[in-house]
Design an enzyme around this catalytic site. Sequence first.
Site, PDB file in Angstrom:
ATOM      1  N   LYS A  58     -18.381   8.461 -32.693  1.00  0.00           N
ATOM      2  CA  LYS A  58     -18.463   7.458 -33.383  1.00  0.00           C
ATOM      3  C   LYS A  58     -18.054   6.234 -32.595  1.00  0.00           C
ATOM      4  CE  LYS A  58     -18.382   9.617 -37.632  1.00  0.00           C
ATOM      5  NZ  LYS A  58     -18.492  11.228 -37.189  1.00  0.00           N
TER       6      LYS A  58
HETATM    7  C1  LIG Z   1     -17.794  12.155 -38.409  1.00  0.00           C
HETATM    8  C2  LIG Z   1     -17.842  12.793 -39.776  1.00  0.00           C
HETATM    9  C3  LIG Z   1     -16.687  12.881 -40.412  1.00  0.00           C
HETATM   10  C4  LIG Z   1     -15.739  13.928 -39.598  1.00  0.00           C
HETATM   11  O1  LIG Z   1     -15.132  13.143 -38.769  1.00  0.00           O
HETATM   12  P1  LIG Z   1     -13.943  14.096 -37.949  1.00  0.00           P
HETATM   13  O2  LIG Z   1     -13.129  12.788 -37.497  1.00  0.00           O
HETATM   14  O3  LIG Z   1     -14.689  14.618 -36.968  1.00  0.00           O
HETATM   15  O4  LIG Z   1     -13.216  14.769 -38.805  1.00  0.00           O
HETATM   16  C5  LIG Z   1     -16.806  13.152 -41.859  1.00  0.00           C
HETATM   17  N1  LIG Z   1     -17.737  12.390 -42.626  1.00  0.00           N
HETATM   18  C6  LIG Z   1     -18.888  11.828 -41.909  1.00  0.00           C
HETATM   19  C7  LIG Z   1     -19.744  11.165 -42.688  1.00  0.00           C
HETATM   20  C8  LIG Z   1     -18.844  11.753 -40.497  1.00  0.00           C
HETATM   21  O5  LIG Z   1     -20.097  11.317 -39.990  1.00  0.00           O
END
Ligand SMILES: *Cc1c(COP(=O)(O)O)cnc(C)c1O
Length: 376
Positions: A181
Site C-alpha cells: 500500500k
Molecule cells: C490490501 C487490501 C486488503 C487487506 O489489507 P491487509 O492490511 O493486508 O489486511 C483488504 N481490502 C482491499 C481492497 C485491499 O486492497
Amino acid sequence: MIVFNVPPYTGRELHYISEAVEAQKICGDGAFTKRCNEWIEQRTDTKKCLLTTSCTHATELAALLAQVGPGDEVIMPSFTFVSTADAFVLRGAVPVFVDIRPDTMNLDETLIEAAVTERTKAIVPVHYAGVACEMDTIMDIARRHHLLVIEDAAQAIMSTYKGKALGTIGDFGAFSFHETKNYSMGEGGALLIQDEKYVEEAEILREKGTNRSKFFRGQIDKYTWVNYGSSYLPSDMNAAYLWAQLEMADEINAHRLALWEQYYEQLMPLKERGLLELPVIPEGCVHNAHMFYIKAKDLEERTRLLAFLKENDILSVFHYIPLHTAPAGERFGRFHGEDRFTTRESERLCRLPMFYRLTAEEVSYITGKVKEFYHL
Ligand SMILES: *Cc1c(COP(=O)(O)O)cnc(C)c1O
C-alpha cells in the site's frame, strides 16, 4: 528489471524503530501508535482512529461492532480482495455480491438497492485504486434501509470524495498499511470510527475484551475482562516504521501522483486510438495514485501483454479472481443480479509497476514498451 512493487521506505524508519526500542515500549499503544492515530484523526477529520494489525482485522472489528451475525447479509463487490468478504464470513454472514461499474471498477451504486433484503445488515463499498465509490447514493440507500456502511478503504488513505476523506463517510472505515500500500508498516491497518458510541467497545474488542485502554488513560485504577475480544493492536515498532511514512505523506503522495499523471499522458495516444482503456476518476473524487492500471481488449490480449512486458523486464500483474467464482465464494456467498462487468473487466485489467521509489525514466521505459506492444 522493474519489479511490480517496492515497499515504501523514506530513510527515517530505523531511527524511529530504535527510538521505540530504547523507550522499552515495544508492545501496542506506545508513543508511535498514538502519534499515528492522532495524525490520521487530524488529517482525515475522523472521530477515532485505532491502529490495527491489518486492514483485515480492522474490518473484523467493524463487523463485530456492527453486530453482524449468522445469516445476516452484507452487500459488497465480487471484484475485491478476499479480506472484504472474510471479515463477515467469519461472523457467519453471507456476502451478497453486486456487479461493478466498468469505469471505476467500483460497486455499481444503481444495483445495490435491488439486492437489499430484510436480512441485509451492511453495505461494504471498496474504493478500488483509491478512487471513491458514489458515496452520496450509497449513504442514502443505507440510511433509508437502516443499514451500516463499512468502507473498505484499504487502498484509499489520502483520497477524498467531495472533500471528505475516504474511510470517514460511512459508519466505519478500514485502511491498510500492508507493504503493497501507499504507506506501510509491513503488516498493519487502522479502523476509523465516526460515532463516539462505538469507541469504548472498539477499544475493548481490540484489547482482548479488557478495559485496558481506559486503565492506561488513568480513568480506572485496575483493568479487567469486560467483554469478548481479541488482540488487534500492533507492536509500537511497526507503528514507528509507519510514522516515518506518515510524516512524509504529502511528499509520497505527490510523487505517486506525478508518476500516475505521467503514465496517463504517455498512454493517452493508445486510448485515443481505442487500443486500450485508462482509469477514470469521476468528478468530485481526488485519488491517491494507489495504482495505475490499463485495460486490454480481452483476456487473450492481456495474457500476451503481460508476457511481452515480462520479456522486457517489467513485472506487471492482474487481479482479482472475482470472489463469487472462487471456491469459498461459491460456498459462503451469492451473486445478486447479472455479472455483466465483474468477470469481463477483471480479465482485461493489467496493473503496471507503481511505488514510491519508481522513477520517471522507468515509467517512460514502461510506457514505451506498452506502445511497442500495440505497434504505436
Ligand atoms: C490490501 C487490501 C486488503 C487487506 O489489507 P491487509 O492490511 O493486508 O489486511 C483488504 N481490502 C482491499 C481492497 C485491499 O486492497
